[in-house]
Design an enzyme around this catalytic site. Structure first.
Site, PDB file in Angstrom:
ATOM      1  N   HIS A  20       0.834  -1.198   0.000  1.00 53.25           N
ATOM      2  CA  HIS A  20       0.000   0.000   0.000  1.00 53.25           C
ATOM      3  C   HIS A  20       0.873   1.254   0.000  1.00 53.25           C
ATOM      4  O   HIS A  20       0.589   2.224   0.699  1.00 53.25           O
ATOM      5  CB  HIS A  20      -0.940   0.013   1.206  1.00 53.25           C
ATOM      6  N   HIS A  62      -8.411   0.190   1.654  1.00 49.87           N
ATOM      7  CA  HIS A  62      -7.496  -0.345   0.662  1.00 49.87           C
ATOM      8  C   HIS A  62      -7.446   0.654  -0.483  1.00 49.87           C
ATOM      9  O   HIS A  62      -8.444   1.286  -0.826  1.00 49.87           O
ATOM     10  CB  HIS A  62      -7.952  -1.731   0.207  1.00 49.87           C
TER      11      HIS A  62
END
Length: 594
Positions: free
Chosen positions: A528, A571
């Site tokens: 991420h 996310h």
């Protein structure tokens, strides 16, 4: 989170309506050049080519993966490990992890990382998006983002049996007419497992969240994914935004690896890009001209490298690589923020057929209970120290004062706004149960820079995991909570034993020191990464302004994860699509004089 590998490949160009093998000549020109056919780049290309009066070229080295069964199958993505759909990036040895080198994921193909990710669709907390305004970005907030989240989305409500299995949602937060299909997995695990998981989390104070994309992520939920639940296929960026419009005469897809932006040879006070240079699969260097803008959408790990090769960055780094400075922009490649992922696995007494995408998001109070106020005070006291430490890691080109301001914004989110700071994935498949968990808002800051002016494919990635001690404390606390969950009734009744780590590595009554050792030895990147060309005030280390224009240039923008100034409790996929949608509106508005 996905595992990572890379095998370099070449591909035939797909650029309808021109013949598939046609490559741009050195004299080809387009209004817009988009570098990167990934999550953001393909959505942008779709929007900018809607007006036939403007031409758009996308440049990417990746392949057409529409016939790759592990891409198409929503349950097949782990089978992509070690294939050509990956860039094989690695970190430099990590000081706080005993010198370990970590693998780093990025998708390689038409669709980018949306081809290889777990398809999780969760946005983040309202206050996290509102905080972008505090960092110098007027108009970037939850209200604005929600409009774009809904615009790109076609949400498929769950079927009755899926609702029974935990697939819930709130209609007001979802769109119905966008290109990105979002729904619940057709293989969603049914039966008693969901009820047991929900009950055990409730016993630990984590109640059911009907829709984690509502701007409030706290609690336990079953998440939707970027897939078409009717066709049972992955819905990646190419499927949603490129393949349906690939025949537009004003849209081209060029096969190659962009190395740098080229500049006009004039005496303008503000440098303007004339185009880009790229390497074809057969080793030829070609150029393509941009009449209006060059837009970098190569991702948080690659966009900073292109900027540096183009002369935009920290002059001391550029000089060391023999690159002439065009724009002094010390924030390029800095502010890398990633999340560290740790996993626990258990054997179960029965087999569970199906897919269980369950997430539990917790805030600081959930993790630290009565000690949260003392922790808030001690953490606040540490902010100047951490800021000085991070400033020193940039060799002082970004001031400690600027960094402290950014850390203070994050501190307020955690301790005043109550946003969630950790996520725990709880799942089961066959006779294995797992918890994967990560700190969603780490204070540690890293960097990504060129390791050589002659090799853009081997960046020096340094996430500096756990360089701020607060991040280790959070990761340990989350690990303890994840462990406690599996020993809490009723879910405890289905667990046979913890398999990894075993009781020798991590005893049931493990000390903080044992937890810390386990964490340092086992954590991996959560894939991420963001922030390496941050949308932020320039004096605070920002690289792009609130219109995503690169400071100090006349016609260069960045639209990808590198512009996100801080992490979100969610996310990245959902947020990146919304960011690209807003960027498209801005660019179209600019050319329309709006």
């Amino acid at each position: 989170m996905v595992p990572s590998r890379r095998i370099l490949v070449t591909l035939a160009l797909v650029a309808a309506p021109w013949p598939p093998q046609v490559l741009a000549s050195s004299t080809d020109s387009y209004d817009y050049i988009i570098v990167g056919a990934g999550t953001c780049g393909l959505l942008l290309a779709n929007r900018l080519s809607q007006d036939a009066n403007y031409t758009v070229a996308i440049i990417d080295p990746g392949a057409d993966e529409r016939d790759n069964p592990n891409v198409v199958d929503p349950l097949g993505w782990l089978g992509l490990t070690g294939t050509s759909v990956y860039w094989n990036y690695s970190s430099i040895p990590q000081e706080k992890l005993g010198g370990r080198v970590l693998e780093y994921d990025a998708g390689r193909g038409i669709g980018g990382t949306s081809l290889i990710n777990g398809m999780t669709y969760i946005r983040g907390d309202k206050a996290q998006f509102d905080a972008w305004e505090q960092l110098g970005n007027p108009g970037w907030n939850w209200t604005t983002m929600l409009k774009h989240f809904k615009k790109i989305e076609q949400f498929f409500p769950p079927l009755p049996w899926q609702e029974t299995a935990g697939a819930l949602y709130e209609d007001e937060y979802h769109g119905t007419s966008g290109e990105m299909h979002v729904g619940f997995n057709p293989a969603l695990l049914s039966g008693s497992f969901y009820g047991d998981v929900k009950a055990s989390w409730a016993a630990l104070g984590q109640t059911l969240n009907r829709d984690a994309s509502s701007g409030d992520t706290a609690g336990f939920d079953v998440w939707p994914q970027t897939l078409d639940p009717v066709k049972n296929v992955r819905w990646d960026a190419a499927t949603a935004f490129y393949w349906p419009v690939q025949d537009r005469p004003n849209l081209a897809l060029l096969n190659g690896t962009v190395s740098r932006i080229l500049w006009k040879n004039d005496e303008a006070d503000v440098p303007e890009a004339s185009g880009v240079e790229y390497l074809t699969p057969d080793g030829n260097i070609k150029t393509v001209n941009a009449r209006r803008e060059v837009i970098l959408s190569a991702g948080a790990l690659r966009t900073p490298l292109i900027l540096e090769l183009s002369g935009i960055g920290n002059p001391s780094i550029l000089n060391g690589l023999g690159i002439e400075t065009v724009v002094n922009s010390p924030g390029v490649g800095e502010n890398l923020i990633d999340q560290s992922n740790v996993a626990l696995t258990y054997s179960t007494k029965e087999s569970f057929p199906g897919y269980a995408p369950y997430a539990t998001f917790v805030n600081a109070t959930s993790l630290f209970g009565d000690g949260v106020e003392a922790l808030a005070a001690s953490t606040k006291k540490s902010l100047p120290i951490w800021a000085q430490q991070i400033a020193a890691q940039t060799n002082g080109v970004i001031s400690a004062r600027a960094i402290e301001h950014r850390l203070q914004v994050q501190h307020d989110l955690i301790f005043k706004k109550g946003v969630t700071i950790a996520e725990i994935l709880s799942s089961a498949s066959g006779t294995t149960a797992i918890s994967a968990y990560w700190d969603t808002l780490p204070f540690s800051r890293g960097s990504v820079h060129l390791s050589s002016a002659n090799d853009i494919n081997t960046p020096a990635i340094n996430p500096r995991f756990l360089s701020v001690d607060f991040d280790l404390a959070v990761q340990v606390a989350v690990g303890r909570l994840a462990t406690k969950f599996w020993t809490t009734a009723p879910i405890s009744a289905v667990i046979e034993a913890r398999v990894d780590p075993n009781s020798t590595i991590l005893p049931d009554n493990a000390t903080d020191a044992q937890w810390e050792d386990f964490t340092r030895s086992s954590l991996i990147s959560n894939s991420h990464s963001l922030g390496t060309a941050a949308m932020m005030k320039r004096e605070w280390g920002g690289v792009v302004d609130s219109q995503m224009r690169v400071y100090g240039t006349g016609n260069v923008r960045v639209v990808d994860a590198s512009v996100l100034p801080m992490q979100v409790s969610g996310h990245l996929t959902a947020t990146l699509y919304a960011v690209a949608e807003r960027a498209g509106e801005m660019i179209v508005g600019d050319r329309s004089g709006l």
